[in-house]
Motif scaffolding. Sequence first.
Motif, PDB file in Angstrom:
ATOM      1  N   VAL B 241       0.811  -1.396  -0.011  1.00 23.91           N
ATOM      2  CA  VAL B 241      -0.015   0.034  -0.168  1.00 23.91           C
ATOM      3  C   VAL B 241       0.833   1.213  -0.078  1.00 23.91           C
ATOM      4  CG1 VAL B 241      -1.309   1.268   1.417  1.00 23.91           C
ATOM      5  CG2 VAL B 241      -1.813  -0.994   1.172  1.00 23.91           C
ATOM      6  N   SER B 242       0.581   2.169  -0.873  1.00 25.48           N
ATOM      7  CA  SER B 242       1.494   3.411  -0.684  1.00 25.48           C
ATOM      8  C   SER B 242       0.751   4.546   0.047  1.00 25.48           C
ATOM      9  CB  SER B 242       1.505   3.889  -2.249  1.00 25.48           C
ATOM     10  OG  SER B 242       0.221   4.334  -2.606  1.00 25.48           O
ATOM     11  N   ASN B 243      -0.381   4.535   0.174  1.00 25.06           N
ATOM     12  CA  ASN B 243      -0.957   5.415   1.100  1.00 25.06           C
ATOM     13  C   ASN B 243      -2.186   5.209   1.777  1.00 25.06           C
ATOM     14  OD1 ASN B 243      -1.313   8.248   2.000  1.00 25.06           O
ATOM     15  ND2 ASN B 243      -1.498   8.908  -0.300  1.00 25.06           N
ATOM     16  N   LEU B 244      -2.750   5.724   2.949  1.00 22.51           N
ATOM     17  CA  LEU B 244      -3.794   5.314   3.575  1.00 22.51           C
ATOM     18  C   LEU B 244      -4.875   6.547   3.877  1.00 22.51           C
ATOM     19  CD1 LEU B 244      -1.888   3.741   6.543  1.00 22.51           C
ATOM     20  CD2 LEU B 244      -3.265   2.289   4.843  1.00 22.51           C
ATOM     21  N   PHE B 245      -5.722   6.374   4.066  1.00 18.52           N
ATOM     22  CA  PHE B 245      -7.006   7.439   3.877  1.00 18.52           C
ATOM     23  C   PHE B 245      -7.870   7.173   5.131  1.00 18.52           C
ATOM     24  CE2 PHE B 245      -5.520   7.242  -0.399  1.00 18.52           C
ATOM     25  CZ  PHE B 245      -5.443   8.407  -0.735  1.00 18.52           C
ATOM     26  N   VAL B 246      -7.734   8.292   5.988  1.00 20.21           N
ATOM     27  CA  VAL B 246      -8.608   7.972   7.071  1.00 20.21           C
ATOM     28  C   VAL B 246      -9.950   8.824   7.045  1.00 20.21           C
ATOM     29  CG1 VAL B 246      -8.460   8.380  10.008  1.00 20.21           C
ATOM     30  CG2 VAL B 246      -6.555   7.980   8.550  1.00 20.21           C
ATOM     31  N   TYR B 247     -10.988   8.240   7.487  1.00 20.45           N
ATOM     32  CA  TYR B 247     -12.179   8.744   7.707  1.00 20.45           C
ATOM     33  C   TYR B 247     -12.820   8.715   9.065  1.00 20.45           C
ATOM     34  CZ  TYR B 247     -12.446   8.218   2.367  1.00 20.45           C
ATOM     35  OH  TYR B 247     -11.959   8.459   0.966  1.00 20.45           O
ATOM     36  N   ASP B 248     -13.649   9.692   9.447  1.00 20.43           N
ATOM     37  CA  ASP B 248     -13.922   9.657  10.797  1.00 20.43           C
ATOM     38  C   ASP B 248     -15.368   9.106  10.868  1.00 20.43           C
ATOM     39  OD1 ASP B 248     -15.934  11.428   9.780  1.00 20.43           O
ATOM     40  OD2 ASP B 248     -15.330  13.342  10.376  1.00 20.43           O
ATOM     41  N   ARG B 249     -15.796   8.996  11.971  1.00 21.48           N
ATOM     42  CA  ARG B 249     -17.062   8.344  12.380  1.00 21.48           C
ATOM     43  C   ARG B 249     -18.289   8.601  11.636  1.00 21.48           C
ATOM     44  NH1 ARG B 249     -19.475   9.512  18.213  1.00 21.48           N
ATOM     45  NH2 ARG B 249     -17.371  10.041  19.007  1.00 21.48           N
ATOM     46  N   ASP B 250     -18.253   9.952  10.982  1.00 16.18           N
ATOM     47  CA  ASP B 250     -19.389  10.531  10.352  1.00 16.18           C
ATOM     48  C   ASP B 250     -19.019   9.964   8.588  1.00 16.18           C
ATOM     49  OD1 ASP B 250     -20.926  11.429  12.061  1.00 16.18           O
ATOM     50  OD2 ASP B 250     -19.604  12.995  12.102  1.00 16.18           O
ATOM     51  N   GLY B 251     -17.835   9.337   8.467  1.00 17.45           N
ATOM     52  CA  GLY B 251     -17.352   9.088   7.044  1.00 17.45           C
ATOM     53  C   GLY B 251     -16.930  10.097   6.274  1.00 17.45           C
ATOM     54  N   GLU B 252     -16.389  11.271   7.174  1.00 16.48           N
ATOM     55  CA  GLU B 252     -15.872  12.128   6.425  1.00 16.48           C
ATOM     56  C   GLU B 252     -14.223  12.088   6.339  1.00 16.48           C
ATOM     57  OE1 GLU B 252     -17.222  14.497   4.988  1.00 16.48           O
ATOM     58  OE2 GLU B 252     -19.466  14.419   5.583  1.00 16.48           O
ATOM     59  N   PRO B 253     -13.876  12.563   5.128  1.00 21.45           N
ATOM     60  CA  PRO B 253     -12.203  12.541   5.029  1.00 21.45           C
ATOM     61  C   PRO B 253     -11.421  13.314   6.297  1.00 21.45           C
ATOM     62  CG  PRO B 253     -13.151  13.297   2.883  1.00 21.45           C
ATOM     63  CD  PRO B 253     -14.321  13.366   4.034  1.00 21.45           C
ATOM     64  N   VAL B 254     -10.274  12.597   6.799  1.00 22.96           N
ATOM     65  CA  VAL B 254      -9.652  13.312   7.897  1.00 22.96           C
ATOM     66  C   VAL B 254      -8.185  13.558   7.191  1.00 22.96           C
ATOM     67  CG1 VAL B 254      -8.618  12.895  10.095  1.00 22.96           C
ATOM     68  CG2 VAL B 254     -11.066  12.176   9.525  1.00 22.96           C
ATOM     69  N   LEU B 255      -7.902  14.628   7.425  1.00 26.36           N
ATOM     70  CA  LEU B 255      -6.376  15.113   6.944  1.00 26.36           C
ATOM     71  C   LEU B 255      -5.407  14.894   7.947  1.00 26.36           C
ATOM     72  CD1 LEU B 255      -7.210  18.124   4.640  1.00 26.36           C
ATOM     73  CD2 LEU B 255      -6.223  15.909   4.077  1.00 26.36           C
ATOM     74  N   ASP B 256      -4.299  14.607   7.664  1.00 28.48           N
ATOM     75  CA  ASP B 256      -3.218  14.571   8.552  1.00 28.48           C
ATOM     76  C   ASP B 256      -3.342  13.847   9.813  1.00 28.48           C
ATOM     77  OD1 ASP B 256      -1.912  16.508   6.803  1.00 28.48           O
ATOM     78  OD2 ASP B 256      -2.534  18.222   8.019  1.00 28.48           O
ATOM     79  N   ALA B 257      -3.729  12.547   9.619  1.00 30.06           N
ATOM     80  CA  ALA B 257      -4.043  11.580  10.642  1.00 30.06           C
ATOM     81  C   ALA B 257      -2.692  10.967  10.817  1.00 30.06           C
ATOM     82  CB  ALA B 257      -4.947  10.547  10.424  1.00 30.06           C
ATOM     83  N   GLN B 258      -2.268  10.878  12.070  1.00 31.88           N
ATOM     84  CA  GLN B 258      -0.738  10.340  12.449  1.00 31.88           C
ATOM     85  C   GLN B 258      -1.191   8.762  12.824  1.00 31.88           C
ATOM     86  OE1 GLN B 258       2.219  12.752  14.343  1.00 31.88           O
ATOM     87  NE2 GLN B 258       0.426  14.050  14.931  1.00 31.88           N
ATOM     88  N   ASP B 376     -10.302  11.325  15.860  1.00 35.89           N
ATOM     89  CA  ASP B 376      -9.138  11.617  15.167  1.00 35.89           C
ATOM     90  C   ASP B 376      -8.139  11.722  16.298  1.00 35.89           C
ATOM     91  OD1 ASP B 376      -8.963  13.710  12.328  1.00 35.89           O
ATOM     92  OD2 ASP B 376      -7.653  12.634  13.335  1.00 35.89           O
ATOM     93  N   GLY B 377      -8.287  12.381  17.175  1.00 35.19           N
ATOM     94  CA  GLY B 377      -7.299  12.562  18.239  1.00 35.19           C
ATOM     95  C   GLY B 377      -7.254  11.349  19.157  1.00 35.19           C
ATOM     96  N   GLY B 378      -8.430  10.573  19.170  1.00 35.05           N
ATOM     97  CA  GLY B 378      -8.346   9.347  20.015  1.00 35.05           C
ATOM     98  C   GLY B 378      -7.421   8.515  19.914  1.00 35.05           C
ATOM     99  N   PRO B 379      -7.367   7.881  18.585  1.00 37.63           N
ATOM    100  CA  PRO B 379      -6.229   6.910  18.380  1.00 37.63           C
ATOM    101  C   PRO B 379      -4.982   7.102  18.350  1.00 37.63           C
ATOM    102  CG  PRO B 379      -7.946   7.287  16.589  1.00 37.63           C
ATOM    103  CD  PRO B 379      -8.271   8.151  17.613  1.00 37.63           C
ATOM    104  N   ALA B 380      -4.665   8.471  17.874  1.00 36.50           N
ATOM    105  CA  ALA B 380      -3.350   9.040  17.930  1.00 36.50           C
ATOM    106  C   ALA B 380      -2.612   9.197  19.343  1.00 36.50           C
ATOM    107  CB  ALA B 380      -3.484  10.288  17.102  1.00 36.50           C
ATOM    108  N   GLY B 381      -3.722   9.817  20.056  1.00 34.46           N
ATOM    109  CA  GLY B 381      -3.241  10.071  21.542  1.00 34.46           C
ATOM    110  C   GLY B 381      -3.115   9.009  22.226  1.00 34.46           C
ATOM    111  N   GLY B 382      -3.908   7.957  21.841  1.00 34.29           N
ATOM    112  CA  GLY B 382      -3.440   6.726  22.860  1.00 34.29           C
ATOM    113  C   GLY B 382      -3.767   6.818  24.197  1.00 34.29           C
TER     114      GLY B 382
END
Lengths: 109, 432
Positions: B241-258, B376-382
């Motif tokens: 896979v070259s790239n990953l795309f993150v969507y939030d719970r509403d199915g909206e694209p999330v930018l700059d997800a770590q 968005d912050g949840g998974p990243a912040g851990g």
Amino acid sequence: MDTTQLLKGVLDLAVLAVVADEDGYGYDVVRRLRSAGLEEVGDASVYGTLRRLYSSGALTSYVVPSDEGPHRKYYGINAQGRAMLAAQHKDWQEFAGTMARLLGEEGQR
Amino acid sequence: MNVVNGIGLEDVAGYAAAVRARLADLGREQVEDLTDDLEVDLADALADERHAGHGASLVEQFGTPEVYAAELRAAAGLAPAQAAARTRLRDALGAPWRALVTVLRRLLGELRGLSWWAPVEGFLVALRPLWWVARGWVIFELVGRGTGLHGSQIVWVPRDLATGVLFVLCVVPSVQFGRRRWLQGRWQRRLAMWANLVAAVAVLPMIGWLQGQSLWNQTYLDPVTYSAAPGDGVWVDGMQVSNLFVYDRDGEPVLDAQLYDDRGRPVRTTTDDGSAEWWFPDSDEPWSFVGRADADGRQRWNVYPLQGAPSSRFTFDELGNRRLPSGTEPLTPPWPFAKAPALEASGHDGADAPEQPGASDQPGASGQPDAGASPDGGPAGGEDDGTAPGSEAPDAAPDGATGAEDATAPDAPGVTSAEGRPADAGPQVTSP
């Protein structure tokens, strides 16, 4: 007396005489020399002498194919060989006569 | 007529060869001249009933080969053999070998004077059969490779009938020679000694070379090994896979997800640091990616979606690294969907979220179903607030979060539409 020493001096003459009588191959010449009474003659000496006489031009050589065994190299005498034989024959007779007289005189005493 | 009175023709041949060897200094032509009828004459003499030494051995009849050769030589009017002349060639060829043997003998003599040597020598002597097999193996490898029987394969041990037969043909004579059962003739011994020397010299390079070949094959030719140890990267369905795309719970694209894995290691799809070119669906040309600088100035490659640009827009700096020319901003690659399916909003937020470690640092998020930023912050912040990812996440989150309602919509689709991704892809997916 060891006749091999005597033989050395006259082997050329003996071989020339045998080959002049009839062409022959290596061991054939050895056998005929032995038949004639030169029992002490060495095989290698005869072969070497044949080779030397051939090299000096006194003998000719030719190969006779054989159906049964290996090919054999025959030696025959040529004009030069006959001349050599005659000269040596003469030398030998003179030498033998000298020896005979010497021994005869010795014996008469 | 192979045997005359118990003396085989092999004896005649051996005798003749020995005679010729004594004449070797005369030159080949002259030796042939002198001895071309030698075998015939010897055989004739043996066959002759009236021969003086009839029935005796060759040496008894004709003398030793030395005597015979000397007689032949003298009668032919040739100079007697000169020891020096006869062995000149052999000396020249054998001198280094003899010097080596002398040195080794002297060394062995000195070693044998040492008290610890005797058990060592005993041990080495006991290992000799191992060498016999190894010697056969080296010859097997050399012959197999020389004749092309092994082909391009690495053949450590016989694999099929042909190599198996060759192996036996090499190892058995080697062992039998070591046991002094076979190849004990004069010339055979000499040949075997040379083979021994060749094997001794070749054994280590041979093993090294085969080892190298095997390694090379494993690395470059064996696809199974390659895919079994993929190294870094993310693989889906056997494809990197070259790239990953993150969507939030509403199915909206999330930018700059770590993204981090369960051990806190950054998840990287690419390990080429921007040097490679990647194809993905709906792109007409390959893309290259750029890293994102974090607050500390480090390049981060686990920020998704990775941004980049078509490779053709990159230039190369003096070091040969790919660079976007100044003034060119990296783009976000086209999103696979403008909108992903929204998650079931009920239940999760009220009851479960407070129990989750991630939810604890976002108390407000659980209360607001609309705020797409919180997952968005949840998974990243851990696990805790103090860590760098945790502290950054809130920073990045507001960007994406504020846009989740309105601003993101023009942002992300803006790129996707440019790449021809139809905007109606979202509704299609979200409809269920």
